[in-house]
Design a protein around this motif. Structure first.
Motif, PDB file in Angstrom:
ATOM      1  N   THR A 100      31.007  52.726  37.453  1.00 51.25           N
ATOM      2  CA  THR A 100      30.893  51.700  37.855  1.00 51.25           C
ATOM      3  C   THR A 100      31.825  51.162  37.275  1.00 51.25           C
ATOM      4  O   THR A 100      32.975  50.953  35.730  1.00 51.25           O
ATOM      5  N   LEU A 101      32.265  49.743  38.064  1.00 46.29           N
ATOM      6  CA  LEU A 101      33.564  49.468  37.870  1.00 46.29           C
ATOM      7  C   LEU A 101      33.407  48.098  37.704  1.00 46.29           C
ATOM      8  O   LEU A 101      32.761  47.643  38.535  1.00 46.29           O
ATOM      9  N   GLY A 102      33.502  47.197  36.453  1.00 42.17           N
ATOM     10  CA  GLY A 102      33.042  45.924  36.519  1.00 42.17           C
ATOM     11  C   GLY A 102      33.964  45.025  36.223  1.00 42.17           C
ATOM     12  O   GLY A 102      35.344  44.739  35.534  1.00 42.17           O
ATOM     13  N   VAL A 103      34.380  43.738  37.748  1.00 45.03           N
ATOM     14  CA  VAL A 103      35.955  43.048  37.834  1.00 45.03           C
ATOM     15  C   VAL A 103      34.893  41.778  37.359  1.00 45.03           C
ATOM     16  O   VAL A 103      33.959  40.933  38.230  1.00 45.03           O
ATOM     17  N   GLY A 104      35.608  41.060  36.671  1.00 44.04           N
ATOM     18  CA  GLY A 104      35.865  39.410  36.938  1.00 44.04           C
ATOM     19  C   GLY A 104      36.471  38.874  35.689  1.00 44.04           C
ATOM     20  O   GLY A 104      37.466  39.773  35.122  1.00 44.04           O
ATOM     21  N   PRO A 105      36.230  37.560  35.643  1.00 43.90           N
ATOM     22  CA  PRO A 105      37.139  36.832  34.674  1.00 43.90           C
ATOM     23  C   PRO A 105      36.719  36.834  33.141  1.00 43.90           C
ATOM     24  O   PRO A 105      35.856  37.878  32.543  1.00 43.90           O
ATOM     25  N   GLY A 139      37.715  45.065  34.179  1.00 38.81           N
ATOM     26  CA  GLY A 139      39.240  44.554  34.116  1.00 38.81           C
ATOM     27  C   GLY A 139      39.199  43.291  34.465  1.00 38.81           C
ATOM     28  O   GLY A 139      37.896  43.405  35.213  1.00 38.81           O
ATOM     29  N   ASP A 140      39.825  42.633  34.458  1.00 37.83           N
ATOM     30  CA  ASP A 140      40.462  40.959  35.209  1.00 37.83           C
ATOM     31  C   ASP A 140      41.582  41.345  36.428  1.00 37.83           C
ATOM     32  O   ASP A 140      42.464  41.459  35.847  1.00 37.83           O
ATOM     33  N   ALA A 141      41.381  41.444  37.775  1.00 37.64           N
ATOM     34  CA  ALA A 141      42.439  40.968  38.101  1.00 37.64           C
ATOM     35  C   ALA A 141      43.592  40.404  38.441  1.00 37.64           C
ATOM     36  O   ALA A 141      44.973  40.114  39.197  1.00 37.64           O
ATOM     37  N   THR A 142      42.984  39.189  37.712  1.00 33.60           N
ATOM     38  CA  THR A 142      43.957  38.679  37.565  1.00 33.60           C
ATOM     39  C   THR A 142      44.663  37.982  36.156  1.00 33.60           C
ATOM     40  O   THR A 142      45.648  36.931  36.193  1.00 33.60           O
ATOM     41  N   LEU A 190      31.836  39.909  38.461  1.00 33.36           N
ATOM     42  CA  LEU A 190      31.090  38.852  38.178  1.00 33.36           C
ATOM     43  C   LEU A 190      31.929  38.353  38.209  1.00 33.36           C
ATOM     44  O   LEU A 190      33.684  37.998  38.799  1.00 33.36           O
ATOM     45  N   SER A 191      31.080  36.752  38.424  1.00 26.24           N
ATOM     46  CA  SER A 191      32.984  34.640  38.899  1.00 26.24           C
ATOM     47  C   SER A 191      32.194  34.392  37.311  1.00 26.24           C
ATOM     48  O   SER A 191      32.034  34.813  37.202  1.00 26.24           O
TER      49      SER A 191
END
Length: 330
Positions: A129-134, A260-263, A293-294
């Motif tokens: 699972t990849l969890g991406v968000g701020p 992770g957070d791509a920003t 996630l947002s």
């Protein structure tokens, strides 16, 4: 101006919804421009038709959550107000979910937003699972909670937490101590989450037995990780080579969560983020889930949510620099 009446089954529901010093109900009144009064188990909601309707839906939803044993706090009220304004209040019932695990101090851990629930379901269902968000969306903390739950249920024999040792503007190379002392600052958030779940003594016991491992990503090379729950944190700071290396460590009976957070990429400008590439490469691969996630899933201080939203607004307005590509740092 219209008036709507709500009848509660028990006075305890009213007390829970109103909160300490009526802070919850005041937040609802301010959000929808309504006035709420109560007498015993009866509530009266006054405002214009649309506002009163939203206020009634918010209060009834909170009463429903309270009846299921949910604690009504500031974060939950703010999130519920957002759901109602977006027309998604039909999903409020989904907010009351089972506890993932209990911390060393007896605190139950569960999803606080619908986005977090989808994230936890994806972890339970998929091998990777990849969890991406701020920042503040609980990506790492919930992943560690799922790892501890799986370990306690004897679904895995080990918990392995890892991060790429990439500096976020600081220079730690001249710190005193051996290699482990130098990389510990990078791994501190992972230690903190494990200490919270297990307590220092239990954590130390499992660490000595080899049931728990917290190490830099470089330590993963050349290994095959069987019967393990593996978490790669801050994955936006992996290179494409590191990400491929990590993904291919997967062994039988294991589960991987990548957060992770791509920003917030701290790599040099000429390096491609392994996380950003993996999101494209792994899209649609069976048994691999990608959860995004947002800002609405932020569960830290309310200002964190506002900061994330402000940066997102700024980035969308900022004109691109011709002929150059930059990766924004923290």
């Amino acid at each position: 101006m219209t008036e709507r009446v709500i009848n509660a089954e028990r006075i305890e529901q009213i007390i829970s919804v109103f909160g300490s010093f009526d802070e919850n109900i005041k937040r609802i009144e301010q959000a929808f421009d309504i006035h709420v009064t109560n007498r015993g188990t009866e509530l009266k909601v006054q405002g214009d038709v649309e506002a009163a309707d939203k206020g009634v839906r918010a209060i009834e939803a909170l009463m429903s959550l309270a009846s299921k044993g949910e604690t009504i706090d500031e974060q939950k009220v703010r999130y519920l107000i957002g759901l109602i304004n977006a027309g998604n209040d039909a999903k409020v019932g989904e907010m009351a979910k089972d506890v993932i695990c209990v911390t060393a101090k007896g605190k139950p851990i569960k999803a606080k937003t619908l986005g977090q629930q989808k994230y936890l379901k994806a972890i339970a269902k998929n091998t990777i699972t990849l969890g991406v968000g701020p920042a503040g969306t609980g990506k790492t903390y919930l992943a560690v909670a799922m790892a501890v739950a799986a370990f306690r249920a004897k679904e895995v024999n080990r918990i392995i937490l890892t991060r790429p040792a990439v500096e976020a503007g600081e220079r730690l190379g001249f710190l005193p101590g051996d290699l482990q002392n130098k990389v510990d600052p990078y791994l501190r958030p992972l230690y903190d989450a494990l200490f919270d779940m297990l307590g220092p003594e239990t954590y130390g016991k499992y660490l000595e037995r080899g049931n728990i491992e917290v190490a830099p990503l470089a330590y993963m090379r050349g290994r095959t990780l069987d019967d393990s729950f593996i978490i790669l944190d801050e994955a936006q700071n992996t290179t494409r080579e590191q990400m491929k290396m990590f993904l291919t460590r997967l062994g039988f009976g294991s589960k991987i969560v990548i957060t992770g957070d791509a920003t917030q990429i701290d790599l040099p400008a000429d390096k491609v983020s392994g996380l950003k590439e993996a999101l494209k490469v792994l899209e649609g691969v069976p048994d691999i889930a990608i959860c995004r996630l947002s800002a609405s899933d932020v569960v830290r201080h309310q200002l964190v949510q506002q900061i994330v939203a402000a940066y997102e607004k700024y980035e969308t307005k900022k004109p691109p620099v011709a002929g150059k590509t930059f990766q924004r740092k923290r």
